[in-house]
Motif scaffolding. Structure first.
Motif, PDB file in Angstrom:
ATOM      1  N   MET A   1      -4.330  50.824  50.016  1.00 50.17           N
ATOM      2  CA  MET A   1      -2.420  49.956  50.567  1.00 50.17           C
ATOM      3  C   MET A   1      -2.404  50.234  52.073  1.00 50.17           C
ATOM      4  N   HIS A   2      -0.887  49.400  52.178  1.00 57.04           N
ATOM      5  CA  HIS A   2      -1.331  49.509  53.531  1.00 57.04           C
ATOM      6  C   HIS A   2       0.548  50.512  53.975  1.00 57.04           C
ATOM      7  N   ASN A  27       0.310  57.366  46.302  1.00 60.83           N
ATOM      8  CA  ASN A  27       0.962  57.610  45.060  1.00 60.83           C
ATOM      9  C   ASN A  27      -0.028  57.368  43.954  1.00 60.83           C
ATOM     10  N   GLY A  28      -1.939  57.977  44.083  1.00 58.88           N
ATOM     11  CA  GLY A  28      -2.412  57.430  43.556  1.00 58.88           C
ATOM     12  C   GLY A  28      -3.513  56.420  44.195  1.00 58.88           C
ATOM     13  N   ARG A  72       2.525  42.708  54.885  1.00 60.09           N
ATOM     14  CA  ARG A  72       2.815  43.134  53.755  1.00 60.09           C
ATOM     15  C   ARG A  72       2.703  44.199  53.126  1.00 60.09           C
ATOM     16  N   PRO A  73       2.736  45.489  53.677  1.00 55.88           N
ATOM     17  CA  PRO A  73       2.998  47.015  53.855  1.00 55.88           C
ATOM     18  C   PRO A  73       3.449  46.693  52.668  1.00 55.88           C
ATOM     19  N   ASP A  74       2.759  47.910  52.244  1.00 56.47           N
ATOM     20  CA  ASP A  74       3.229  48.511  50.408  1.00 56.47           C
ATOM     21  C   ASP A  74       4.476  49.868  51.070  1.00 56.47           C
ATOM     22  N   GLY A 231       8.631  61.193  50.217  1.00 50.34           N
ATOM     23  CA  GLY A 231       9.450  59.836  49.955  1.00 50.34           C
ATOM     24  C   GLY A 231       9.068  58.920  49.132  1.00 50.34           C
ATOM     25  N   ALA A 232       7.888  58.368  49.695  1.00 54.93           N
ATOM     26  CA  ALA A 232       7.068  57.739  49.102  1.00 54.93           C
ATOM     27  C   ALA A 232       6.659  57.331  47.925  1.00 54.93           C
TER      28      ALA A 232
END
Length: 321
Positions: A1-2, A27-28, A72-74, A231-232
């Motif tokens: 994840m970025h 988020n896992g 393209r960050p997550d 929040g994410a």
């Protein structure tokens, strides 16, 4: 994840960075890349397995965010802002950073097809104002009484609209007044709310510029960072069409804050607070509401501090480390 963070060199951004690195996942998914952005290059915090990029950028400059968005960050945390008093003193600066840069960020997400990127924007209690009910909820109309609040409110509407269109997965968290902030007073109108506690606890003098009956809606730094992380992770399906809401804080008067100071550190600490009215500060902070119904935020898993004493004790625990 970025994960990318604007305003990453600020006190809130730095705490968020440490919290994310400590968790190691969101988020896992394992956090593999962090991009930290601020006007001054954010400090590098090395962590095995995480690629860290620290960029000194003025995000209000055209095209400044292109290198980030191309990656393209997550998740993007948009914390960069010109604070209340500074935005009121310089309209052009506040508009450029608080509004124009927010729009540019959203347009960049649109141009790069980042519809699945979770954009968490920090807004403020200052988005409210004017004649208000005694207790507000998330659907209370926004009527800010200063330029900072107006700029945040406009940004909120953009995040909602771009999310409605499926151009980004946005979420706006309206932050209560954060106490106790570490460091020294800054240009925020609410800076006194920390300094009337922090300085006396450190054996220094402080100035209280507002009446003691003034009420504030407050939250500790730890709870704010916890809320940003959470929040994410809130599913988009749980957010619905309206993507902006107030975080659950505590309502406390300045008098109650000073009473807590006395209870914790004695009369000598309280005596270090001088009362010097400042009509400009009172006009800004006095327009902010202090009582909210936070049912929606709580249903989504956001939490408040238990009481104001806990906030002070948390600060004392930090400074004693």
């Amino acid at each position: 994840m970025h994960i990318a963070i604007t305003g990453a060199a600020g006190f809130l951004g730095q705490r968020l960075v440490h919290q994310l690195l400590e968790r190691g996942e969101l988020n896992g998914q394992a956090i593999r890349q962090l991009t930290l952005i601020d006007q001054a290059e954010p400090p590098a915090i090395e962590r095995e397995g995480v690629e860290l990029r620290c960029l000194a950028l003025d995000i209000s400059e055209p095209g400044a965010l292109e290198p980030l968005l191309e990656a393209r960050p997550d998740v993007i945390y948009h914390l960069a802002a010109v604070v209340s008093s500074a935005a009121e003193a310089d309209l052009d600066l506040g508009m450029r950073v608080n509004f124009d840069a927010t729009r540019a960020l959203l347009e960049g997400c649109r141009a790069h097809g980042l519809s699945g990127t979770r954009l968490v924007m920090a807004s403020s209690v200052a988005a409210y104002g004017g004649e208000l009910p005694e207790v507000l909820d998330d659907m209370t109309a926004l009527h800010p009484q200063n330029s900072y609040g107006a700029q945040k409110a406009m940004g909120e509407l953009l995040v909602n609209d771009y999310s409605r269109r499926g151009l980004v997965d946005g979420l706006v968290l309206r932050l209560p007044t954060i106490v106790i902030r570490p460091g020294r007073p800054n240009a925020a109108a609410s800076s006194f709310a920390s300094s009337i506690l922090r300085e006396p606890l450190n054996g220094e003098q402080a100035i209280c510029p507002v009446p003691t009956e003034l009420e504030l809606f407050v939250m500790s730094p730890a709870r704010v960072v916890e809320a940003l992380v959470h929040g994410a992770e809130v599913p988009a399906s749980a957010l619905g069409d309206f993507r902006a809401f107030m975080l659950p804080g505590l309502t406390v008067s300045v008098a109650e804050m000073l009473d807590t100071l006395r209870e914790v550190a004695g009369e000598s600490a309280l005596a270090r607070v001088r009362h010097e009215p400042d009509a400009r500060i009172e006009a800004i902070v006095g327009s902010w509401p202090a009582r909210f119904s936070n049912e929606r935020a709580r249903q989504l898993g956001f939490r408040s501090d238990r009481n104001f004493g806990d906030i002070v004790q948390a600060f004392l625990s930090e400074v004693s480390r």
